[in-house]
Design a protein around this motif. Structure first.
Motif, PDB file in Angstrom:
ATOM      1  N   PHE A   1      -6.068   3.779   3.731  1.00 26.28           N
ATOM      2  CA  PHE A   1      -4.630   3.940   3.937  1.00 26.28           C
ATOM      3  C   PHE A   1      -4.243   5.399   3.696  1.00 26.28           C
ATOM      4  CE2 PHE A   1      -0.166   3.791   2.535  1.00 26.28           C
ATOM      5  CZ  PHE A   1       0.395   3.088   3.599  1.00 26.28           C
ATOM      6  N   GLN A   2      -3.736   6.040   4.738  1.00 28.34           N
ATOM      7  CA  GLN A   2      -3.362   7.450   4.654  1.00 28.34           C
ATOM      8  C   GLN A   2      -4.496   8.249   3.982  1.00 28.34           C
ATOM      9  OE1 GLN A   2      -0.639   8.917   5.854  1.00 28.34           O
ATOM     10  NE2 GLN A   2       0.449   7.080   6.523  1.00 28.34           N
ATOM     11  N   TRP A   3      -5.710   7.998   4.462  1.00 35.33           N
ATOM     12  CA  TRP A   3      -6.875   8.506   3.753  1.00 35.33           C
ATOM     13  C   TRP A   3      -6.955  10.038   3.729  1.00 35.33           C
ATOM     14  CZ3 TRP A   3     -10.630  11.477   6.075  1.00 35.33           C
ATOM     15  CH2 TRP A   3     -10.647  11.500   7.475  1.00 35.33           C
TER      16      TRP A   3
ATOM     17  N   LEU B   1       0.825  -1.207   0.000  1.00 35.56           N
ATOM     18  CA  LEU B   1       0.000   0.000   0.000  1.00 35.56           C
ATOM     19  C   LEU B   1       0.861   1.259   0.000  1.00 35.56           C
ATOM     20  CD1 LEU B   1      -2.914  -0.991   2.423  1.00 35.56           C
ATOM     21  CD2 LEU B   1      -3.033  -0.635  -0.042  1.00 35.56           C
ATOM     22  N   THR B   2       2.033   1.169   0.646  1.00 33.02           N
ATOM     23  CA  THR B   2       2.936   2.321   0.652  1.00 33.02           C
ATOM     24  C   THR B   2       3.438   2.620  -0.753  1.00 33.02           C
ATOM     25  OG1 THR B   2       3.659   1.824   2.911  1.00 33.02           O
ATOM     26  CG2 THR B   2       5.078   3.262   1.587  1.00 33.02           C
ATOM     27  N   ILE B   3       3.803   1.566  -1.481  1.00 35.33           N
ATOM     28  CA  ILE B   3       4.247   1.726  -2.870  1.00 35.33           C
ATOM     29  C   ILE B   3       3.111   2.289  -3.722  1.00 35.33           C
ATOM     30  CG2 ILE B   3       5.025   0.486  -4.933  1.00 35.33           C
ATOM     31  CD1 ILE B   3       6.458  -1.471  -3.074  1.00 35.33           C
ATOM     32  N   THR B   4       1.911   1.790  -3.472  1.00 31.90           N
ATOM     33  CA  THR B   4       0.733   2.282  -4.198  1.00 31.90           C
ATOM     34  C   THR B   4       0.519   3.773  -3.951  1.00 31.90           C
ATOM     35  OG1 THR B   4      -0.325   0.097  -4.027  1.00 31.90           O
ATOM     36  CG2 THR B   4      -1.745   1.963  -4.564  1.00 31.90           C
ATOM     37  N   LEU B   5       0.737   4.185  -2.688  1.00 31.87           N
ATOM     38  CA  LEU B   5       0.583   5.597  -2.350  1.00 31.87           C
ATOM     39  C   LEU B   5       1.600   6.455  -3.103  1.00 31.87           C
ATOM     40  CD1 LEU B   5      -0.696   7.875  -0.695  1.00 31.87           C
ATOM     41  CD2 LEU B   5       0.921   7.328   1.146  1.00 31.87           C
ATOM     42  N   TYR B   6       2.862   6.006  -3.129  1.00 32.32           N
ATOM     43  CA  TYR B   6       3.889   6.755  -3.856  1.00 32.32           C
ATOM     44  C   TYR B   6       3.528   6.875  -5.339  1.00 32.32           C
ATOM     45  CZ  TYR B   6       6.994   6.404   0.198  1.00 32.32           C
ATOM     46  OH  TYR B   6       7.547   6.528   1.454  1.00 32.32           O
TER      47      TYR B   6
ATOM     48  N   LEU C   1      -6.839   2.966  -2.472  1.00 29.20           N
ATOM     49  CA  LEU C   1      -6.294   3.476  -1.214  1.00 29.20           C
ATOM     50  C   LEU C   1      -7.397   3.888  -0.242  1.00 29.20           C
ATOM     51  CD1 LEU C   1      -3.376   5.588  -2.718  1.00 29.20           C
ATOM     52  CD2 LEU C   1      -3.136   3.553  -1.271  1.00 29.20           C
TER      53      LEU C   1
END
Length: 368
Positions: free
Chosen positions: A305-307, A2-7, A300
């Motif tokens: 995640f980090q919404w 999910l972190t990679i997806t956020l980036y 996301l």
């Protein structure tokens, strides 16, 4: 993951903002355009194939243009209906109408580019304006508005071809938004010095530009593209300008069924495969970033995640895009569409995916 997806989502948002602010903003925030009338001799060229009803209604509108020196070149591309008969009556009625009769040629059977080439060669004036048989100017000053943008250096003029409004039709909003977005793109890239297309419903160029690139010969085998492929080949930062005053618009009847619209867009997408590499890259990157923006935001937010960050980026992109689209819609007199922007954009994105997939498995049908 999910972190990679956020980036990746952040990168996609940056790309979208770069397009809307860095490129599309060049048109959206441009100053209002002025018309300085000129007396350039103009040939208006209309190519028709089986358009009896449309030409009967629209050619008189062209003939009544308020311009001191122009002719109308009517090209009948081997029609099987009464188009030719209507043209012949107009030729008798208006002294500035020139008729070109095209018979099918085995080497260029059903190829609009062959018919247009004959019409361009028959034109007596050096500056040419083009519109389609199912189009008509929104003003009696259309020729004045378009020709006013020609200069010694600017020998190609890209105009805007609107579609008529149909009340209470969501499909009509999709069609008009797609037309608006396409205009924002080709107007903006032209202002950025990278013109890549124009629409045959409303464009013009000096005859020498046609012969400088040997006409349509490099893409004669492609049934479509007499407008966008020609501009893609002939246009550059020095010879292209745009016309976006309301007097310069043309108006067309839109498709009334999703099937007809889908078929039309399949042709356009297939033609874009022949654009220059940079143009295909910038178009592909924009549409891919549009799709990924929606999909990654949905993913996301679904996982929360980090919404707060995701929602902030989502709103930022939509506000920026909405402002750019809104200012552009104001210039092109399409203000009602901007209120439907988020919904229509999503529908259009997934329609385009369907078009890409369909075109992989079958070839679209072209000129009548």
């Amino acid at each position: 993951m999910l972190t990679i997806t956020l980036y990746f989502f952040v990168l996609i948002v940056i790309i979208q903002l770069a397009y809307y602010l860095g490129i599309f903003g060049k048109f959206a925030f441009a100053k209002a355009q002025k018309i300085t009338p000129k007396r350039i001799p103009i040939s208006v060229i209309v190519c028709a194939k089986n358009e009896e009803e449309n030409v009967a209604n629209f050619i008189p509108i062209l003939a009544e243009q308020n311009y001191p020196d122009f002719e109308i070149v009517l090209i009948d591309d081997a029609s099987s209906d009464g188009t030719l008969a209507v043209f012949e009556e107009f030729e008798k009625q208006y002294p500035n109408i020139r008729l070109v009769k095209v018979e099918n040629n085995e080497a260029f059977w059903g190829n609009k580019k062959y018919a247009l080439t004959l019409g361009i060669k028959a034109a007596k004036k050096e500056y040419l304006l083009f519109t389609d048989a199912d189009c008509y100017p929104t003003s009696k000053d259309w020729i004045t508005a378009m020709s006013s943008q020609f200069t010694m250096q600017k020998t190609i003029v890209l105009g805007y071809g609107k579609y008529e409004k149909i009340a209470n039709s969501f499909l009509n909003k999709i069609i008009r938004f797609e037309t608006l977005l396409t205009a924002i793109q080709y107007f903006s890239w032209a202002k950025a010095g990278h013109p890549y297309m124009g629409v045959g419903r409303n464009m013009g160029y000096k005859k020498e530009e046609f012969f400088n690139v040997n006409g349509f010969i490099e893409h004669i085998q492609v049934r479509s593209g007499d407008d966008d492929l020609f501009i893609n080949q002939a246009a550059n930062a020095k010879n292209v300008t745009i016309a976006y005053t309301p007097e310069s618009f043309t108006l067309s009847k839109p498709k009334t069924s999703f099937k007809e619209f889908f078929t039309q867009k399949r042709r356009h997408v297939a033609t874009a495969n022949y654009y220059k590499p940079f143009d295909k890259l910038q178009l592909g990157l924009f549409y891919c970033s549009q799709l990924l923006f929606i999909l990654l935001a949905a993913l996301l937010l679904a996982f929360q995640f980090q919404w707060i960050l995701v929602l902030s980026l989502l709103l930022t992109r939509y506000i920026v895009a909405w402002v750019v689209v809104g200012f552009s819609a104001g210039k092109l007199k399409e203000n009602d569409i901007k209120f439907w922007f988020p919904i229509v954009e999503i529908v259009l994105i997934f329609t385009q995916i369907n078009i890409f997939i369909t075109n992989i498995f079958s070839k679209p049908v072209h000129w009548k």
